[in-house]
Design a protein around this motif. Sequence first.
Motif, PDB file in Angstrom:
ATOM      1  N   TRP A 180       2.560 -38.449  41.237  1.00 36.55           N
ATOM      2  CA  TRP A 180       3.635 -38.924  42.098  1.00 36.55           C
ATOM      3  C   TRP A 180       4.754 -37.888  42.115  1.00 36.55           C
ATOM      4  N   ALA A 181       5.319 -37.644  43.292  1.00 33.88           N
ATOM      5  CA  ALA A 181       6.340 -36.610  43.431  1.00 33.88           C
ATOM      6  C   ALA A 181       7.518 -36.821  42.486  1.00 33.88           C
ATOM      7  N   HIS A 182       7.880 -38.072  42.239  1.00 35.27           N
ATOM      8  CA  HIS A 182       9.024 -38.366  41.370  1.00 35.27           C
ATOM      9  C   HIS A 182       8.722 -38.067  39.900  1.00 35.27           C
ATOM     10  N   GLU A 183       7.466 -37.884  39.557  1.00 36.41           N
ATOM     11  CA  GLU A 183       7.106 -37.633  38.162  1.00 36.41           C
ATOM     12  C   GLU A 183       6.833 -36.157  37.877  1.00 36.41           C
ATOM     13  N   LYS A 184       6.969 -35.306  38.887  1.00 35.40           N
ATOM     14  CA  LYS A 184       6.716 -33.886  38.684  1.00 35.40           C
ATOM     15  C   LYS A 184       7.884 -33.258  37.929  1.00 35.40           C
ATOM     16  N   THR A 185       7.559 -32.483  36.906  1.00 36.99           N
ATOM     17  CA  THR A 185       8.573 -31.830  36.096  1.00 36.99           C
ATOM     18  C   THR A 185       7.956 -30.631  35.395  1.00 36.99           C
ATOM     19  N   GLU A 186       8.787 -29.795  34.835  1.00 35.52           N
ATOM     20  CA  GLU A 186       8.289 -28.636  34.093  1.00 35.52           C
ATOM     21  C   GLU A 186       7.724 -29.088  32.749  1.00 35.52           C
ATOM     22  N   GLU A 187       6.543 -28.631  32.414  1.00 28.73           N
ATOM     23  CA  GLU A 187       5.902 -28.981  31.154  1.00 28.73           C
ATOM     24  C   GLU A 187       6.114 -27.868  30.122  1.00 28.73           C
ATOM     25  N   TYR A 188       5.922 -28.219  28.856  1.00 27.73           N
ATOM     26  CA  TYR A 188       6.077 -27.237  27.785  1.00 27.73           C
ATOM     27  C   TYR A 188       5.229 -27.659  26.597  1.00 27.73           C
ATOM     28  N   ASP A 189       4.975 -26.727  25.698  1.00 29.74           N
ATOM     29  CA  ASP A 189       4.231 -27.028  24.482  1.00 29.74           C
ATOM     30  C   ASP A 189       5.181 -27.506  23.390  1.00 29.74           C
ATOM     31  N   HIS A 190       4.626 -28.228  22.433  1.00 28.84           N
ATOM     32  CA  HIS A 190       5.453 -28.786  21.355  1.00 28.84           C
ATOM     33  C   HIS A 190       4.544 -29.093  20.172  1.00 28.84           C
ATOM     34  N   PRO A 191       5.033 -28.935  18.948  1.00 29.62           N
ATOM     35  CA  PRO A 191       4.190 -29.219  17.773  1.00 29.62           C
ATOM     36  C   PRO A 191       3.702 -30.660  17.705  1.00 29.62           C
ATOM     37  N   HIS A 192       4.425 -31.591  18.330  1.00 27.78           N
ATOM     38  CA  HIS A 192       4.025 -33.002  18.302  1.00 27.78           C
ATOM     39  C   HIS A 192       3.253 -33.424  19.549  1.00 27.78           C
ATOM     40  N   LEU A 193       2.861 -32.458  20.366  1.00 27.50           N
ATOM     41  CA  LEU A 193       2.188 -32.757  21.629  1.00 27.50           C
ATOM     42  C   LEU A 193       0.693 -32.491  21.542  1.00 27.50           C
ATOM     43  N   LEU A 194      -0.072 -33.476  21.965  1.00 33.43           N
ATOM     44  CA  LEU A 194      -1.524 -33.360  22.049  1.00 33.43           C
ATOM     45  C   LEU A 194      -1.915 -33.380  23.522  1.00 33.43           C
ATOM     46  N   ARG A 195      -2.609 -32.351  23.972  1.00 35.61           N
ATOM     47  CA  ARG A 195      -3.068 -32.283  25.363  1.00 35.61           C
ATOM     48  C   ARG A 195      -4.559 -32.629  25.406  1.00 35.61           C
ATOM     49  N   LEU A 196      -4.896 -33.635  26.197  1.00 40.38           N
ATOM     50  CA  LEU A 196      -6.272 -34.105  26.290  1.00 40.38           C
ATOM     51  C   LEU A 196      -6.763 -34.054  27.732  1.00 40.38           C
ATOM     52  N   LYS A 197      -8.048 -33.787  27.906  1.00 41.02           N
ATOM     53  CA  LYS A 197      -8.647 -33.845  29.235  1.00 41.02           C
ATOM     54  C   LYS A 197      -9.053 -35.264  29.587  1.00 41.02           C
ATOM     55  N   THR A 198      -9.369 -36.047  28.568  1.00 41.76           N
ATOM     56  CA  THR A 198      -9.797 -37.427  28.788  1.00 41.76           C
ATOM     57  C   THR A 198      -9.326 -38.296  27.641  1.00 41.76           C
ATOM     58  N   ILE A 199      -9.110 -39.560  27.905  1.00 42.59           N
ATOM     59  CA  ILE A 199      -8.647 -40.483  26.871  1.00 42.59           C
ATOM     60  C   ILE A 199      -9.707 -40.673  25.784  1.00 42.59           C
ATOM     61  N   SER A 200     -10.956 -40.409  26.116  1.00 42.57           N
ATOM     62  CA  SER A 200     -12.042 -40.562  25.144  1.00 42.57           C
ATOM     63  C   SER A 200     -11.884 -39.632  23.949  1.00 42.57           C
ATOM     64  N   ASP A 201     -11.113 -38.548  24.119  1.00 46.56           N
ATOM     65  CA  ASP A 201     -10.923 -37.590  23.029  1.00 46.56           C
ATOM     66  C   ASP A 201      -9.856 -38.044  22.029  1.00 46.56           C
ATOM     67  N   LEU A 202      -9.113 -39.084  22.367  1.00 42.16           N
ATOM     68  CA  LEU A 202      -7.982 -39.482  21.531  1.00 42.16           C
ATOM     69  C   LEU A 202      -8.372 -39.907  20.120  1.00 42.16           C
ATOM     70  N   PRO A 203      -9.356 -40.788  19.917  1.00 45.36           N
ATOM     71  CA  PRO A 203      -9.652 -41.257  18.551  1.00 45.36           C
ATOM     72  C   PRO A 203      -9.983 -40.139  17.570  1.00 45.36           C
ATOM     73  N   SER A 204     -10.602 -39.077  18.015  1.00 45.06           N
ATOM     74  CA  SER A 204     -10.998 -38.011  17.099  1.00 45.06           C
ATOM     75  C   SER A 204      -9.797 -37.248  16.541  1.00 45.06           C
ATOM     76  N   HIS A 205      -8.640 -37.397  17.155  1.00 48.27           N
ATOM     77  CA  HIS A 205      -7.446 -36.714  16.675  1.00 48.27           C
ATOM     78  C   HIS A 205      -6.611 -37.565  15.748  1.00 48.27           C
ATOM     79  N   LEU A 206      -7.024 -38.814  15.547  1.00 44.22           N
ATOM     80  CA  LEU A 206      -6.289 -39.715  14.656  1.00 44.22           C
ATOM     81  C   LEU A 206      -7.033 -39.863  13.353  1.00 44.22           C
ATOM     82  N   PRO A 207      -6.312 -39.968  12.233  1.00 38.52           N
ATOM     83  CA  PRO A 207      -6.979 -40.052  10.924  1.00 38.52           C
ATOM     84  C   PRO A 207      -7.931 -41.249  10.849  1.00 38.52           C
TER      85      PRO A 207
END
Length: 234
Positions: free
Chosen positions: A207-234
């Motif tokens: 959505w146009a209203h949600e477009k913003t500049e992105e950046y990297d961060h030590p607390h940020l996890l970038r995923l291609k799919t939600i299916s990858d989420l559980p493997s990153h949690l203890p």
Amino acid sequence: MPLPFKTIRLIAFDADDTLWDCQSHFERVERQYCEILAPWADTAHVSAELFKTETRNMPELGYGSKAFTLSLVENAVEVSHGRISASSLLQIQRLGRSLLNIPATPLPGVEQTLQILRARPEYKMVVFTKGEILDQENKLLRSGLWHYFDRVEVVSDKTPRQYRELCCTFGIGIDQLLMVGNSFKSDIAPVLQLGGYAAHIPFEVVWAHEKTEEYDHPHLLRLKTISDLPSHLP
């Protein structure tokens, strides 16, 4: 490499375009809307003016299908200089109202991921979304995902204050929150700024209203799919 998520106790999920497709339905309605207004302006002009109208109305109307519909009608009158017919306005109103009944079918991998995380007792799970409460609750019911969550929080906007209040509701610190969503502007940036964790899962439509500049961060996890989420949690 997994991020240091050992402190996480609450996983918050955005709803629209994270759990189910929403924005593509809004874009379909906007295309049909532009066709109705074709006698007065081309598609680019109609869309640009609609964006201005939505932006102007947000402080009073907020987000969601109902607010969008009001902006559609207002913008139609302005673009047509008041010459649009009552029957066309009714057609526009019905287009907007159709958004209240989008299917809310879970995106690929969503339900399987929620099942995995729900089985881990160390995590509480919440839907944290902005919009109109009845509309969002109805979409969640239609999705069949309601029973995976401990709570549903619908807010007028996702501000740092709203995230702090969410943590207070569950009695946790911000460093124990993981926010999962598709919008860097609403779901990711505010949480990172507060010291929390975030998982960004981009959706194919933004959505146009949600477009913003992105950046990297030590607390940020970038995923291609939600299916990858559980493997990153203890």
